[in-house]
Write a protein that holds these residues in place. Structure first.
Motif, PDB file in Angstrom:
ATOM      1  N   GLY A 195       0.816  -1.194   0.000  1.00  0.00           N
ATOM      2  CA  GLY A 195       0.000   0.000   0.000  1.00  0.00           C
ATOM      3  C   GLY A 195       0.851   1.245   0.000  1.00  0.00           C
ATOM      4  N   ASN A 196       0.539   2.189   0.868  1.00  0.00           N
ATOM      5  CA  ASN A 196       1.240   3.473   0.904  1.00  0.00           C
ATOM      6  C   ASN A 196       2.002   3.644   2.210  1.00  0.00           C
ATOM      7  N   MET A 197       2.838   2.680   2.550  1.00  0.00           N
ATOM      8  CA  MET A 197       3.678   2.748   3.749  1.00  0.00           C
ATOM      9  C   MET A 197       5.078   3.178   3.346  1.00  0.00           C
ATOM     10  N   LEU A 198       5.554   4.271   3.948  1.00  0.00           N
ATOM     11  CA  LEU A 198       6.879   4.806   3.663  1.00  0.00           C
ATOM     12  C   LEU A 198       7.730   4.755   4.925  1.00  0.00           C
ATOM     13  N   ALA A 199       8.888   4.091   4.842  1.00  0.00           N
ATOM     14  CA  ALA A 199       9.829   4.048   5.967  1.00  0.00           C
ATOM     15  C   ALA A 199      10.897   5.099   5.736  1.00  0.00           C
ATOM     16  N   VAL A 200      11.171   5.878   6.777  1.00  0.00           N
ATOM     17  CA  VAL A 200      12.145   6.967   6.701  1.00  0.00           C
ATOM     18  C   VAL A 200      13.215   6.733   7.756  1.00  0.00           C
ATOM     19  N   GLY A 201      14.448   6.568   7.307  1.00  0.00           N
ATOM     20  CA  GLY A 201      15.553   6.364   8.241  1.00  0.00           C
ATOM     21  C   GLY A 201      16.201   7.687   8.610  1.00  0.00           C
ATOM     22  N   CYS A 202      16.372   7.900   9.907  1.00  0.00           N
ATOM     23  CA  CYS A 202      17.029   9.101  10.413  1.00  0.00           C
ATOM     24  C   CYS A 202      18.275   8.687  11.189  1.00  0.00           C
ATOM     25  N   CYS A 203      19.059   9.673  11.601  1.00  0.00           N
ATOM     26  CA  CYS A 203      20.297   9.364  12.319  1.00  0.00           C
ATOM     27  C   CYS A 203      20.022   8.641  13.631  1.00  0.00           C
ATOM     28  N   ARG A 204      18.846   8.837  14.231  1.00  0.00           N
ATOM     29  CA  ARG A 204      18.580   8.263  15.549  1.00  0.00           C
ATOM     30  C   ARG A 204      17.320   7.421  15.602  1.00  0.00           C
ATOM     31  N   GLY A 205      16.752   7.050  14.482  1.00  0.00           N
ATOM     32  CA  GLY A 205      15.547   6.243  14.562  1.00  0.00           C
ATOM     33  C   GLY A 205      14.897   6.065  13.208  1.00  0.00           C
ATOM     34  N   ILE A 206      13.702   5.447  13.211  1.00  0.00           N
ATOM     35  CA  ILE A 206      12.962   5.154  11.999  1.00  0.00           C
ATOM     36  C   ILE A 206      11.553   5.710  12.150  1.00  0.00           C
ATOM     37  N   CYS A 207      11.081   6.391  11.105  1.00  0.00           N
ATOM     38  CA  CYS A 207       9.717   6.918  11.108  1.00  0.00           C
ATOM     39  C   CYS A 207       8.932   6.211  10.016  1.00  0.00           C
ATOM     40  N   LEU A 208       7.766   5.686  10.348  1.00  0.00           N
ATOM     41  CA  LEU A 208       6.908   5.009   9.384  1.00  0.00           C
ATOM     42  C   LEU A 208       5.710   5.900   9.075  1.00  0.00           C
ATOM     43  N   TRP A 209       5.517   6.194   7.777  1.00  0.00           N
ATOM     44  CA  TRP A 209       4.381   6.997   7.342  1.00  0.00           C
ATOM     45  C   TRP A 209       3.413   6.112   6.567  1.00  0.00           C
ATOM     46  N   GLU A 210       2.124   6.336   6.791  1.00  0.00           N
ATOM     47  CA  GLU A 210       1.108   5.608   6.043  1.00  0.00           C
ATOM     48  C   GLU A 210       0.037   6.597   5.601  1.00  0.00           C
ATOM     49  N   MET A 211      -0.239   6.610   4.270  1.00  0.00           N
ATOM     50  CA  MET A 211      -1.247   7.517   3.742  1.00  0.00           C
ATOM     51  C   MET A 211      -2.644   7.041   4.157  1.00  0.00           C
ATOM     52  N   PRO A 212      -3.576   7.995   4.513  1.00  0.00           N
ATOM     53  CA  PRO A 212      -3.345   9.428   4.591  1.00  0.00           C
ATOM     54  C   PRO A 212      -2.360   9.797   5.688  1.00  0.00           C
ATOM     55  N   LEU A 213      -1.973  11.051   5.744  1.00  0.00           N
ATOM     56  CA  LEU A 213      -0.795  11.477   6.478  1.00  0.00           C
ATOM     57  C   LEU A 213      -0.851  11.139   7.962  1.00  0.00           C
ATOM     58  N   ARG A 214      -0.295   9.985   8.295  1.00  0.00           N
ATOM     59  CA  ARG A 214      -0.212   9.550   9.686  1.00  0.00           C
ATOM     60  C   ARG A 214       1.181   9.005   9.931  1.00  0.00           C
ATOM     61  N   ALA A 215       1.694   9.235  11.104  1.00  0.00           N
ATOM     62  CA  ALA A 215       3.073   8.819  11.384  1.00  0.00           C
ATOM     63  C   ALA A 215       3.134   7.947  12.619  1.00  0.00           C
ATOM     64  N   ASN A 216       4.069   7.005  12.576  1.00  0.00           N
ATOM     65  CA  ASN A 216       4.362   6.168  13.734  1.00  0.00           C
ATOM     66  C   ASN A 216       5.871   6.036  13.810  1.00  0.00           C
ATOM     67  N   THR A 217       6.465   6.555  14.862  1.00  0.00           N
ATOM     68  CA  THR A 217       7.916   6.546  14.978  1.00  0.00           C
ATOM     69  C   THR A 217       8.350   5.418  15.899  1.00  0.00           C
ATOM     70  N   THR A 218       9.309   4.648  15.441  1.00  0.00           N
ATOM     71  CA  THR A 218       9.849   3.555  16.248  1.00  0.00           C
ATOM     72  C   THR A 218      11.347   3.740  16.404  1.00  0.00           C
ATOM     73  N   THR A 219      11.895   3.257  17.476  1.00  0.00           N
ATOM     74  CA  THR A 219      13.324   3.414  17.689  1.00  0.00           C
ATOM     75  C   THR A 219      14.106   2.537  16.744  1.00  0.00           C
TER      76      THR A 219
END
Length: 446
Positions: A195-219
């Motif tokens: 579907g529309n799940m986007l994983a975003v890697g950052c220097c200190r963690g991972i952010c998961l986005w799912e359309m419509p615009l909702r975020a779930n951040t995991t370590t």
């Protein structure tokens, strides 16, 4: 072994040309906005707009905070006892003291020679993170991720906002993806067939986005180890903690996971049994970019401060061997040089190369023959071409003395689904995004 791909047949666009497409194996370069060859581009029915990402973005203070994918439970509030307050004070003091020690170790380490400094502080990791931060902030955007099967892509802005563009309607999504926990973005990937799940890697963690615009951040792993996440049960398993990973790449068939470390190791994991093989032992060269051919038989590799493309061949028996390295620097023409990133189309016929200094993108033909002799003196790349754009080097008015200089490419990526061949997107240092279609069989050739 190594070889250099000859330039005798290479198409080098002049300084006043912009590359808009490849049609039936030949690049289409336009010399200005009124070039008569533009009719050929129009007849290809593959016209794409040039997009623009601003260096700064407006801040909407009235914007509502992003809601997480799961609502938080209701917590009962209790009055804190004196003992609880003392515990809070202790942990606050402990946190500040640990930060003070960490900063002190850093100052001591950077004042000593590297060997002794590493005894106090992890200088290689800190240097790597610092370099990433500098690159992120040097241009409006440096990351672009195509959806696995839809004609849309995400672009990460240097200010930690993500914009999504939908090619089907030629329009940006009305809202950006932002959250306070999404900082210093280093990588992005859409979930395959998810579907529309986007994983975003950052220097200190991972952010998961799912359309419509909702975020779930995991370590995530802050020490560079590899963690396997089961997204269905939201559980993580540590695969290794002995090496600090700087790049991970799955093979298209999912059988292999490639890992590059800050100490120069190159490791391939077989995902059924999670057994691994060390392909390259510890060395100073760090893996910078990697991309697999569509059949998962070859993976192209680029290392920091290197002008070579390495090709690793993998058999079904989990045997591996390097093919001859191919040299991408051509001093006589001042093109090529140290590689920034690699990208390959979904069919596996074109490999694009972005360089650190050159204002051209190299494109190689890929020969995915089933039985390439590994003892041959030649690799599987041939017939190099070069792309320039997206600014015509022409004077716009009589008072203009110097024509605009073409920008340098900073990131490249192929669309995952393009039925006519390949669709290459290029982010340029001035924030422009151009899309160059590679049409392998046009209507005129049929």
């Amino acid at each position: 072994m190594e070889n250099t791909i000859a330039l005798e047949k290479a198409v080098l666009p002049s300084a006043n040309e912009v590359t808009v497409a490849e049609i039936d194996g030949a690049l289409l370069n336009l010399s200005n906005s009124k070039d008569p060859k533009e009719d050929l581009y129009a007849k290809s029915e593959a016209l794409y707009p040039i997009l623009r990402i601003p260096f700064d973005i407006p801040i909407n203070e009235n914007r509502e905070a992003q809601k997480p994918t799961k609502t938080l439970p209701n917590f009962k509030i209790f009055r804190k006892s004196p003992q609880t307050k003392m515990i809070d004070y202790y942990y606050q003091w402990k946190y500040e003291f640990e930060n003070y020690i960490e900063e002190s170790k850093k100052r001591i380490a950077f004042s000593l020679p590297p060997f002794f400094g590493n005894l106090f502080y992890d200088i290689p990791t800190e240097s790597y993170i610092t370099l990433l931060r500098e690159k992120i902030n040097s241009s409006p955007a440096r990351l672009l991720a195509w959806h696995s099967y839809n004609s849309l892509f995400a672009v990460a802005h240097r200010l930690d906002a993500i914009f999504v563009y939908d090619l089907r309607v030629d329009s940006w999504f009305p809202e950006a993806l932002e959250t306070d926990l999404q900082m210093e973005i280093t990588c992005m990937a859409w979930k395959p067939l998810g579907g529309n799940m986007l994983a975003v890697g950052c220097c200190r963690g991972i952010c998961l986005w799912e359309m419509p615009l909702r975020a779930n951040t995991t370590t995530g792993s802050v020490d560079g180890s590899i963690v396997l996440w089961d997204t269905a049960f939201q559980t993580g398993q540590v695969l290794t903690t002995t090496c600090r990973s700087c790049l991970l790449s799955w093979s298209p068939d999912g059988k292999y996971l490639l890992s590059g470390t800050l100490k120069g190791y190159l490791i391939i994991w077989e995902t059924r049994s999670w057994t691994s093989k060390i392909v390259i032992e510890e060395r100073e060269e760090i893996l910078k970019s990697a991309c697999w051919t569509a059949n998962s038989k070859y993976v192209f590799l680029a290392f920091n401060d290197s002008a070579f493309i390495a090709t690793l061949a993998i058999t079904s028996e989990f045997h591996m061997k390097f093919l001859p390295r191919q040299y991408t620097s051509y001093p006589d023409d001042e093109i090529g040089g140290i590689i920034e990133s690699l990208a390959i189309d979904s069919i596996g016929e074109r490999l694009a190369v972005c360089f650190e200094e050159t204002k051209l993108v190299a494109v190689y033909n890929v020969n995915q023959a089933l039985n390439v002799p590994t003892d041959s003196s030649s690799g599987i790349l041939s017939n190099v071409k070069f792309i320039r754009g997206p600014v015509w080097n022409e004077l716009k008015d009589q008072g203009q003395i110097v024509a605009p200089s073409p920008p340098k490419p900073v990131a490249i990526s192929f669309a995952n689904e393009y039925v006519r061949g390949g669709l290459l997107s290029v982010i340029w240092e001035d924030g422009k995004i151009s899309m160059i279609p590679f049409i392998y069989h046009s209507k005129s050739s049929q």
